[in-house]
Design an enzyme around this catalytic site. Sequence first.
Site, PDB file in Angstrom:
ATOM      1  N   ASP A  42       0.685  -1.473  -0.161  1.00 24.88           N
ATOM      2  CA  ASP A  42       0.184  -0.137   0.133  1.00 24.88           C
ATOM      3  C   ASP A  42       0.925   1.175   0.227  1.00 24.88           C
ATOM      4  O   ASP A  42       1.446   1.552   0.965  1.00 24.88           O
ATOM      5  CB  ASP A  42      -1.073  -0.019   1.513  1.00 24.88           C
ATOM      6  CG  ASP A  42      -2.048   1.482   0.530  1.00 24.88           C
ATOM      7  OD1 ASP A  42      -2.186   1.425   0.057  1.00 24.88           O
ATOM      8  OD2 ASP A  42      -2.625   1.652   2.124  1.00 24.88           O
ATOM      9  N   ASP A 135      -3.452   2.515  -6.057  1.00 23.40           N
ATOM     10  CA  ASP A 135      -1.815   2.620  -5.270  1.00 23.40           C
ATOM     11  C   ASP A 135      -2.183   1.740  -4.383  1.00 23.40           C
ATOM     12  O   ASP A 135      -0.960   1.346  -3.368  1.00 23.40           O
ATOM     13  CB  ASP A 135      -2.036   3.803  -4.176  1.00 23.40           C
ATOM     14  CG  ASP A 135      -3.342   3.892  -3.409  1.00 23.40           C
ATOM     15  OD1 ASP A 135      -4.402   3.740  -3.142  1.00 23.40           O
ATOM     16  OD2 ASP A 135      -2.449   4.517  -2.430  1.00 23.40           O
ATOM     17  N   GLU A 136      -2.940   0.845  -3.870  1.00 18.67           N
ATOM     18  CA  GLU A 136      -2.506  -0.669  -3.152  1.00 18.67           C
ATOM     19  C   GLU A 136      -2.173  -2.280  -3.998  1.00 18.67           C
ATOM     20  O   GLU A 136      -3.817  -2.237  -5.367  1.00 18.67           O
ATOM     21  CB  GLU A 136      -3.306  -0.747  -2.122  1.00 18.67           C
ATOM     22  CG  GLU A 136      -4.744  -0.520  -2.572  1.00 18.67           C
ATOM     23  CD  GLU A 136      -5.537  -1.072  -0.637  1.00 18.67           C
ATOM     24  OE1 GLU A 136      -5.063  -1.538  -0.301  1.00 18.67           O
ATOM     25  OE2 GLU A 136      -6.679  -0.272  -0.790  1.00 18.67           O
TER      26      GLU A 136
END
Length: 422
Positions: A42, A135-136
């Site tokens: 993350d 974003d993860e």
Amino acid sequence: MPALCRDCQHRAETAFTRCPACGSRRTIAHPDLFRLTVAHVDCDAFYASVEKRDRPELLTRPVIVGGGKRGVVAACCYIARTRGVRSAMPMFKALAACPDAVVIKPDIAKYVREGRRIRTMMEALTPLVQPMSIDEAVLDLAGTEALHGAPPAVVLARFALAVEREVGVTVSVGLAANRLMAKLAAERDKPRGFAVIGADEAAAWLAPQPVSVLPGVGPALAKRLQAAGFSTLGQLASLAPREAAQRFGEDGPSLAARARGEDARRVTPDRETKSISAETTFETDIAAREALEAPLWRLCEKLARRLKEKDLAAAGVTLKLKTAGFATRTRAARLPQPTRLPEVLFAAARPMLAKEADGTAFRLIGIGAQPLAPADQADLGDLADPEAPKRAARWAAVEALRARFGDDAIVKGRGLRKRPGE
């Protein structure tokens, strides 16, 4: 106990607090460190981190990424978080908590571009990368040790440093025996963290945690669990499957199992998209139905474009409205046949809007496609609507002209009806 230096990747079978090779204190030790293979990665305050990377003068300043005073916080840096700012917080509350914050309008295209760079780096580690958001992602590195010449923990430490060096943002890593515990581990040591939770310790680690820690347990469910006498995950974990079902329905047994740290889900690279949406927040509240229809039309055009980009179609439409008091209203309708046409989306949403436009002032409107259908099922036409293919061809022509000459090359009249404060 196996140990690793996160900076130089020095390994040892005995724990150390300072790396004997490079002197770093960024070390980690765990009995299962070199055996675990499931990781959750993350990015740390991703939007804000990208903005700080591009504007170094903001490095020590609190940064909020979001809309105007009427919008909400899309993301914020850790400095702003220490002042009480949180994602999804109304902007006026965020600025009250942190009046010296630098507010930056989101640049989604830039964030998507940087997110894809990081995703490409993940895919060089293993083919089993399941994106969870921009974003993860969750990764399964089982069977990759021979390829990389190192166990997953070492490979992930190298990856984290490579992201910092090449992309200019930091990530946090959670390493565990399954997806659930990997996610919880990643949240344990942010920012720039690396946490490990072994299978044997999962239940004991979860037991004292509040039920709200469990992913999927929102405020409403947490309140319901607490009212039933279950305030910690240990209490929930003690339920036998039959009792869990009796108390909490068909999801009860799964809920109790997750409270024990059990999760049988595999890492699936091609995660299915379940919905696509578009929304906008007004600068001032709007109550009149006619004034709400113009932004609704423009959102329908945006949604149609996103459906095309994803090669999907809408089999149903969801209307979302948020009142001036931040209460959310939603209405949904199924479509006779899947579509990617804004006029069909608008025709389905318009009557739902008419029912909700009862004089209430709204600060936000949104439109979503759910459920989704394959693109090849969209706008085929039938005896009831033989003109659907022609409308689809016209819309494709409009989009082609806009791609060449700009979005303002062709504009529908209803899209021009802007109202004060919109």
